[in-house]
Design a protein around this motif. Structure first.
Motif: not given
Length: 181
Positions: A80-86, A110-118, A123-126
């Protein structure tokens, strides 16, 4: 089409206010990232973006589960994954990662891609030790047993240890004489 394009946010036309986005990441997301840590999963990400004149604040809330392989049995299981990050993206003259939570981005981005952050936040929550749930109770009991044992004890004694003073190793007694001086 690249499945990671769905994680693009066009920031050029955004006013300085709060925006909310929702993303669903499934197996195609993890395969598209070309990494070895997570092969499959299903997570929901709620992103709150707050744009100001000097920076963009990204608040992620990620919930779901990802497939992992147990280090002990090599069985697959869902973690399970449940995390809150800023994440803070500050406008600057160049792109640079200042810390884990702060990055500089060029003003003309002009554009940011948030896939890497997600992916990073998942990964950090595991847990570092990947154990199938059926082994976790055993592992907790082993830890409790070890925590209950007295493994080392210094030469310090208290009034309750009067019986133990007769059994003091002579080397400790010689050292005690030195510290008493």
């Amino acid at each position: 089409m690249n499945p990671l394009r769905a994680y693009d946010i066009h920031i050029v036309g955004l006013d300085t206010k709060r925006y909310e986005y929702d993303f669903t990441s499934d197996n195609t997301f993890f395969v598209a990232l070309e990494q070895e840590l997570i092969k499959a999963g299903n997570v929901q990400t709620h992103l709150v973006l707050e744009k100001s004149e000097t920076m963009i604040r990204l608040e992620f809330h990620i919930v779901g589960e990802v497939e992992q392989i147990c280090d002990r049995s090599l069985d697959e299981y869902n973690e399970p994954v449940d995390t809150q990050q800023t994440m803070l993206l500050k406008f600057g003259d160049h792109n640079e990662e200042l810390s884990d939570e702060i990055e500089l981005i060029e003003r003309n981005t002009s554009t940011i891609n948030v896939a890497r952050y997600i992916f990073e936040f998942i990964s950090l929550s595991l847990p570092m030790k990947r154990l199938h749930p059926r082994f976790r109770d055993e592992d907790d009991q082993e830890d409790d047993d070890q925590n209950g044992k007295l493994i080392y004890r210094s030469g310090e004694t208290t009034n309750n240890d009067a019986d133990d003073q007769t059994n003091i190793d002579p080397r400790w007694a010689a050292l005690r004489k030195l510290s008493d001086n």
